[in-house]
Every structure is written in C-alpha cells, then in structure tokens.
Design a protein around this motif. Sequence first.
Motif, PDB file in Angstrom:
ATOM      1  N   CYS A 475       9.734  54.384  -1.704  1.00 49.05           N
ATOM      2  CA  CYS A 475       9.438  55.214  -2.876  1.00 49.05           C
ATOM      3  C   CYS A 475       8.169  54.663  -3.518  1.00 49.05           C
ATOM      4  O   CYS A 475       8.204  53.681  -4.261  1.00 49.05           O
ATOM      5  N   ARG A 477       5.261  54.667  -6.108  1.00 51.38           N
ATOM      6  CA  ARG A 477       5.117  55.084  -7.500  1.00 51.38           C
ATOM      7  C   ARG A 477       6.438  55.611  -8.076  1.00 51.38           C
ATOM      8  O   ARG A 477       6.593  56.786  -8.418  1.00 51.38           O
ATOM      9  N   ASN A 480       6.736  57.844 -11.213  1.00 49.71           N
ATOM     10  CA  ASN A 480       6.608  59.294 -11.151  1.00 49.71           C
ATOM     11  C   ASN A 480       8.008  59.888 -11.043  1.00 49.71           C
ATOM     12  O   ASN A 480       8.719  59.658 -10.080  1.00 49.71           O
ATOM     13  N   GLU A 482       9.279  62.889 -10.471  1.00 53.39           N
ATOM     14  CA  GLU A 482       9.589  63.758  -9.330  1.00 53.39           C
ATOM     15  C   GLU A 482       9.799  62.935  -8.057  1.00 53.39           C
ATOM     16  O   GLU A 482      10.740  63.183  -7.293  1.00 53.39           O
ATOM     17  N   VAL A 483       8.921  61.948  -7.848  1.00 52.26           N
ATOM     18  CA  VAL A 483       9.031  61.085  -6.683  1.00 52.26           C
ATOM     19  C   VAL A 483      10.342  60.316  -6.701  1.00 52.26           C
ATOM     20  O   VAL A 483      11.070  60.254  -5.701  1.00 52.26           O
ATOM     21  N   SER A 529       5.886  59.834  -1.797  1.00 51.22           N
ATOM     22  CA  SER A 529       4.776  59.438  -2.667  1.00 51.22           C
ATOM     23  C   SER A 529       4.290  60.653  -3.455  1.00 51.22           C
ATOM     24  O   SER A 529       4.571  61.802  -3.071  1.00 51.22           O
ATOM     25  N   PRO A 530       3.561  60.433  -4.558  1.00 52.81           N
ATOM     26  CA  PRO A 530       3.030  61.570  -5.324  1.00 52.81           C
ATOM     27  C   PRO A 530       2.181  62.501  -4.472  1.00 52.81           C
ATOM     28  O   PRO A 530       2.294  63.740  -4.582  1.00 52.81           O
ATOM     29  N   ARG A 531       1.332  61.953  -3.611  1.00 52.56           N
ATOM     30  CA  ARG A 531       0.464  62.811  -2.795  1.00 52.56           C
ATOM     31  C   ARG A 531       1.292  63.661  -1.834  1.00 52.56           C
ATOM     32  O   ARG A 531       1.044  64.852  -1.667  1.00 52.56           O
ATOM     33  N   MET A 533       4.420  64.526  -2.211  1.00 53.70           N
ATOM     34  CA  MET A 533       5.207  65.489  -2.968  1.00 53.70           C
ATOM     35  C   MET A 533       4.366  66.708  -3.345  1.00 53.70           C
ATOM     36  O   MET A 533       4.857  67.843  -3.352  1.00 53.70           O
ATOM     37  N   LYS A 534       3.086  66.481  -3.666  1.00 53.04           N
ATOM     38  CA  LYS A 534       2.210  67.602  -3.982  1.00 53.04           C
ATOM     39  C   LYS A 534       2.064  68.543  -2.791  1.00 53.04           C
ATOM     40  O   LYS A 534       1.893  69.757  -2.954  1.00 53.04           O
TER      41      LYS A 534
END
Length: 570
Positions: A475, A477, A480, A482-483, A529-531, A533-534
């Motif tokens: 996991c 970040r 974040n 959402e993550v 990761s945030p990227r 998830m985007k």
Amino acid sequence: MKIEKLVGERFKERPSDCSIDSHALMVRGGYMKYVANGIYSQYTPLRRVCRKIEGIIREEMEAIDGQEVQFPVALPASLWEESGRYDSVGSELLRFEDRNESRMVLGMTHEEAAVQLVREYGKSYAKYPFMIYQIQTKFRDEARPRAGLIRVREFTMKDAYSFHTSQEDMEEYYEKCFRAYERIFERAGIPETIAVASDSGMMGGSLSHEFMLLTPAGEDSIAVCEECGYKSNVESAASIIRNESEPFKELSLVYTPDIHTIEEVCEFLKSSREKSCKAVVYQKCSDGRLVVLFIRGDLEVNETKVRNWLGDEIRPADITEDSGLHPGYIGPYHLDGDFTVLYDDSLRGGCNLSCGGNTEEHHYTGLCMERDCPDAVYHDFAKIKENGICPECKKHSIKISRGIEVGNIFQLGKKYTESMEMKYLDKEGKEHYPVMGCYGIGIGRLAASVCEAHHDEYGPVWPAAIAPWQVHLCCVRPDNREVKEYADRLYEEMTNAGIEVIYDDRSISAGVMFSEADLLGVPVRVIVSPRNMKEGCCEIVTRDKRIQKKAALDEVMAVTEALVAGNHAF
C-alpha cells in the motif's frame, strides 16, 4: 499478516562476516540472527519457509510408508557405546555429564536411538520391512562452521531409518528413497540437484549417495566426467594415475641446503612436481602413532581415504626430534623408525623421482620405486584432480565443481543391528540381524541452498512451494484515503480466500517498501498506489520479474488467485 508487526529488521548493507550471498541475504532480510558460532535463531520468514519444506518432506516420506517418530536430543552415552561410536567418533560429538554424573551426548545423528526404539518391536520377520523418520534438532560440534546455515553446529534435520530382512529388500527401498529425494528437491525448487557417490564416513555401510546442488558457494568438491556422466564426491572418487616407463637412472644423494617444500625442491633440481615424491606425516588420534604417507608431488592427499584405510581419525603430526624423521627431507628409501608407512598408487611404476634423503639438507634424485622400494604396497590415498582419469570411462575428462550437500542416503547394512544386538526370527525360527538404510536432509541447509540457487542482487526469489507468503501487498501512500481503503479491502479479501499475504501499509517511501519486499522474496507482489488508482488498476508483478501486469480493480483478486495457483495464462 501486517509487516509492521513482523519481528526482525531488514536492512540494506551487506554484513561483513557473510561469505556467501544466501547468508548475507537471509541476515539482511530478517530471516535469522547469530547467537553463537554455528548457532542461529530463526525469525518468522525462515520458520515459514522451513515449515513448508518439512511439509513437502513429510508428504514424500509418508508416500513411501514412512512413519514419523521423535527421538531425544540428549541421549545416554551407553547407547553410543553399544554401537562403538562413543569412542570412534571425534570431537564433533558433544559429550557431557548430567547432574547425576551420568554420561550423556547430544545427538548428532540417531542410528542408535532408532535401533533402541524398535529392537523389541522387530523380533519377528512378519514385522518387516518398515521405515521410521523424524524431524528433529541435532548438534554437531563442527570445527569450522561457515556460510550461515550451510555448515552449522545446531540444526534441524529429517533423518529416516529403514529396516529389512534382506540386502535385496533394502536395495529396493533405497531406490524408492532415492526417487523420493529427487521429488523433494524438485518440489522445493532445486530440480538441478544431482546425486553423487560418496564416502559413508562415520555412518558406515557399503554404499551411499549425496545429493548436491552445484554452486560456486558450495563447500564440497564434486568430480564430474563430461564424457560418461560419472559423478562422485572428491572424497570417495578413485584417483587413477598412469606413470610412463623409462630407463632407470642412478640413485644419487644431492646436497639441497635450506630447501624443504616440494616446490623449492623441484625448482632447485629443475624438475617437475610429477617427477617428485613427497611425504605427508599424520598422527593417529587414538594412540598418537606417526603415519608417513608418500605420494606423487603434484597430488593432494585425500584424508578421508587415509582415515578409512587406517580405521582411525588422523591429525597433522607433531614431529619431534626423537621421532627419527627430518621434516622437509623425508623419503621412502631406507626410511627407518616406529611408524606406519603408506604408499599412494600414484607412485606405482614411478621412476627417476626426487625425494627426501632422510638426512638434513639432502634429497635423492633417480628414485625408482620398483628398484629402490621393492616391498612397497600401494593404495589409493590421493584426491582425484581436474582433467584426471575418469574411474568409469578411463578418459582424461574429469572436471571438479563445487557443491552444497542438501541430502544423503546410506546403505548401512548390519553395522548397528549387530553391534546393538537387534535380532529377528525368520519363518524357521532362526535368528538374523536386520539390514538398515539411513536417509537424511538438513532443513535449514536446504532452505539456504534454495536461496543460494534462487536470488538476485536484491534478495531471494523464493519458489512458490516454499515461499514464506504467497502474496506481498504493498500500500503505497497509506495517507491517501482511497488507496488505504482499497488496499485494506483487498487484504481482507485475500485473507478470507485463504491466500497467505504479508501486507505493508507503513508510511514509508515506495523505494524502501519495494526493497524490503525484494528481501522477503514473495512470489507475487500487488501494488496499490495513487497513480494506479487514478488509472483504475493495480500493478501485479512476480518476484522473478517474468510477469508485470496492470489489472483492473475488479480483476485484481482473480489475477492474483490465478498467479498463486500457478496459472499464468491470463
């Protein structure tokens, strides 16, 4: 399990006292911790690896009708006296007295305990054959522990003992164990392991094999013939030397001032080491008597062969002034004294050799064994050498490789049943001694060997069958929301699905997280990761880097389960 709760530290620097990669990686990765020389504690990742290895071994042993038992670690000395090994085994056997002044030993192997357990049970031929095995701690007081778990003093081992009413039945079962061992090593991830003929050593018996993982980090030397496929441990491989015949020269005593080593002698006399005879002096451990062994100057003594021939342990000699020997000038011609003299086969037919003159600062030239030492009796005491003659096909095709012994099997015969008076009655009521086989695998050594065979510069690459976990969930970040929520949900789903998962949701950099994941070597890594998830996906990679895939969020579980199951077709 969450990695933040995992006991043990992982770090980047290679420890200075680790001689091989597997040792360094297992220390860096939080698998083990040094306690004393050759003694280690195991952290959770290594225990999980070893438990899986033990599970494979149990399945294969029980598939050939093995029955699991357990022997004591501490044994009365009287058992080892029954077999005769209490006095014959050297200082590797740890002897001590308990509070009642009873003599005890720590078990380094359990042949005696196995016979003691079943000698009343096995009194009738109808009980045979049978095999018992254990997975147990042992202690062997190694003089030079090294390479982490490769050579230790305290270790866990699977040792099995089979009992038979005939040599033929034992040989048939020996073959079954041989095949079971091949399956064990294949399932554990090292199918490249080879079986080589070996010396039975203190175990005794007529035939034995070692299963070797060939690697430069190995501690054993293996002779392999590239022509016929012959394979043997150097300790037991026959050394074949052929000396060319030539006209005899005159035996001459030459002044050789301040020259002692074979290299110095050959340089001074302008001759090759193949045309020299050197002396190597030992002492018997039992009575201190000197043993003088003569061998061709270009060869090394195989001390295992010497021990076996003498039936005694040996050590380098302490040569005193009253011994009658002149160190650096010892030769076979007119050698007189109270010692055992041995001649290696390499000297058979040797002529025009240089050798010690048995007087200070003098050597002989022109030594011809047939003429000058006619009473010499020759035996094989040499190590087989690179490009030497193969004992099977007789070609100059021997190559010497390094290997780690990951298992061994022995045909023990009646060595222990006779000495410990284990007998059975046949159909006619006649007494006989059962025939035994013995089969061993070191658990920790096997784990370290797999690590040595399967790693990169970043850490172990554990085979799926013995990896500490199946999935490493990262996991990145966790701050974040959402993550973190998706990773938490994924962790719960994996756990509920029975997947062994180690979950890293610590607030650390991705670089540190991935470095530690490499050190744990888990086969499948899922990265949230945030990227990612985007993009509506997660990255899924295998530790061996063969697979790198981005899976849609609703497909992550299916892809992960397929990879865990070994299905890479998606």
